[in-house]
Design an enzyme around this catalytic site. Structure first.
Site: not given
Ligand code: F7E
Length: 346
Positions: A129, A131, A157, A161
């Site tokens: 990923t 990440e 995470y 990974k």
């Molecule tokens: O957050 C911001 C949060 O949880 C994206 C997974 O598939 O992609 C994914 O990880 C962004 C972050 O995905 C909220 O802080 C703002 O900056 O949708 P996310 P992620 O963390 O990018 C990678 C490639 C993976 O490998 C992972 O498994 O959005 N954000 N407000 C928020 N995020 C969440 N979840 N909820 C909010 O309310």
């Protein structure tokens, strides 16, 4: 001979897309679910209904013996290791479980392949990923992260990974296994869980349209991600396992957009134009009638954040002939439209 593929974590977003793709390509597809599931269990039945062709195996990534039995029985030509704890926010609250499943789980499935004596036959794909990349100061984000960019994970995470990434490379180098990493940037779609920001937004927009919700609470609006459509990415996963030599590949769109951009486009689908007012935790998004549609809840901030992700998919484009088909705008629209359709059907 019909090829056999085993997908761990087949019930997740990518598992479903990939299983359907492999079925179309003529594979016999096996997939693992975890838990005390019998064929009569609603979760088991839900997965089977969605993928009637799938042969379901019950095996937890933490259980080497169950994995080994599954691999011995199937003798798969290809294993796609998609099982993981995948929510970054959750991993801060459950770091040990994340390490066990997301890091050690990779070792378990690799060992299962070796214990089954299949290290020369079975090709292995690890769901790595973006990440694993991280802090702006440590890399070259403006050009996009490619396969040679330095890693600096910013969450339990991401750290877990990174172990998975290196143990996969190590098994390739140590035992000559066809073991590869797909380093995938964010990929979303209609099957995304509602705990991820894109689906959280698309669901809220559909509910707002239906009058079931007035506003949406989010964390960091300025985070930027390289968002593609999961359906496009599974074709890349498959291509990574069809090469002469096992190598690692970045799959990305080469574009980055903020959470705020995603909101703007998603609300546009239902005819609302968002104007942003205020700063930091006091910022709100108002629609054209002045009704608040988005507010900040600092509970969604993370202890450490990846501010910007942008991938450079040049290697995959050149060597695999892979590129994404779905634009950012189309992705947002397809997610909102699907949630509108689901709500109106319910
Ligand atoms: O957050 C911001 C949060 O949880 C994206 C997974 O598939 O992609 C994914 O990880 C962004 C972050 O995905 C909220 O802080 C703002 O900056 O949708 P996310 P992620 O963390 O990018 C990678 C490639 C993976 O490998 C992972 O498994 O959005 N954000 N407000 C928020 N995020 C969440 N979840 N909820 C909010 O309310």
């Amino acid at each position: 001979m019909i090829k056999k593929a085993l997908i761990t974590g087949v019930a997740g977003q990518d598992g479903r897309h990939l299983a359907k793709l492999l079925d179309k390509k003529g594979y016999q597809v096996f997939g693992t679910l975890r838990g005390q599931l019998e064929a009569s269990h609603p979760r088991y039945q839900g997965v089977q209904r969605d993928m009637p062709f799938l042969k379901i195996m019950i095996a937890d990534s933490l259980d080497l013996s169950a994995l080994t039995r599954a691999v011995k029985e199937i003798k798969p030509d290809e294993v796609y290791n998609l099982a993981a704890i995948s929510h970054v926010g959750y991993s801060f609250h459950n770091p040990l479980l994340t390490a066990d499943v997301t890091a050690k789980g990779v070792l378990n499935i690799l060992e299962a392949i070796r214990l089954a004596g299949l290290q020369d036959k079975t090709r292995f794909y690890q769901a790595s990923t973006s990440e694993m990349f991280g802090g702006l100061e440590y890399n070259r984000p403006d050009q996009g992260y490619d396969e040679s960019a330095a890693f600096h994970p910013r969450s339990p995470y991401g750290v877990a990974k990174l172990y998975g990434y290196w143990i996969t490379r190590n098994y390739r180098e140590s035992y000559g296994m066809y073991a590869t990493n797909g380093i995938l940037f964010n990929h979303e779609g209609e099957n995304r869980g509602p705990e991820f920001v894109t689906r959280k937004i698309s669901l809220a927009v559909a509910r707002i349209k239906a009058g079931d919700q007035e506003y949406l609470e989010l964390g960091n609006l300025d985070a930027k991600r390289d968002w593609g459509y999961a359906g496009d990415y599974v074709e890349g996963m498959w291509r990574i396992l069809q090469q002469d030599q096992p190598e690692d590949y970045v799959l990305a769109t080469g574009e980055t957009h903020s959470v705020r951009d995603f909101c703007n486009l998603a609300f546009q689908v239902i005819g609302l134009t968002i104007t942003w007012k205020g700063e930091g935790e006091d910022e709100v998004g108002l629609d054209q009638d002045g009704i608040m549609r988005i507010k900040i809840n600092s509970e969604y901030y993370r202890p450490a954040e990846v501010d910007l992700l942008l991938g450079d998919p040049s290697k995959a484009e050149q060597k695999l002939g892979w590129s994404r088909h779905t634009s950012f705008g189309d992705l947002v629209k397809l997610m909102v439209d699907k949630d509108l359709e689901r709500l109106s059907a319910s």
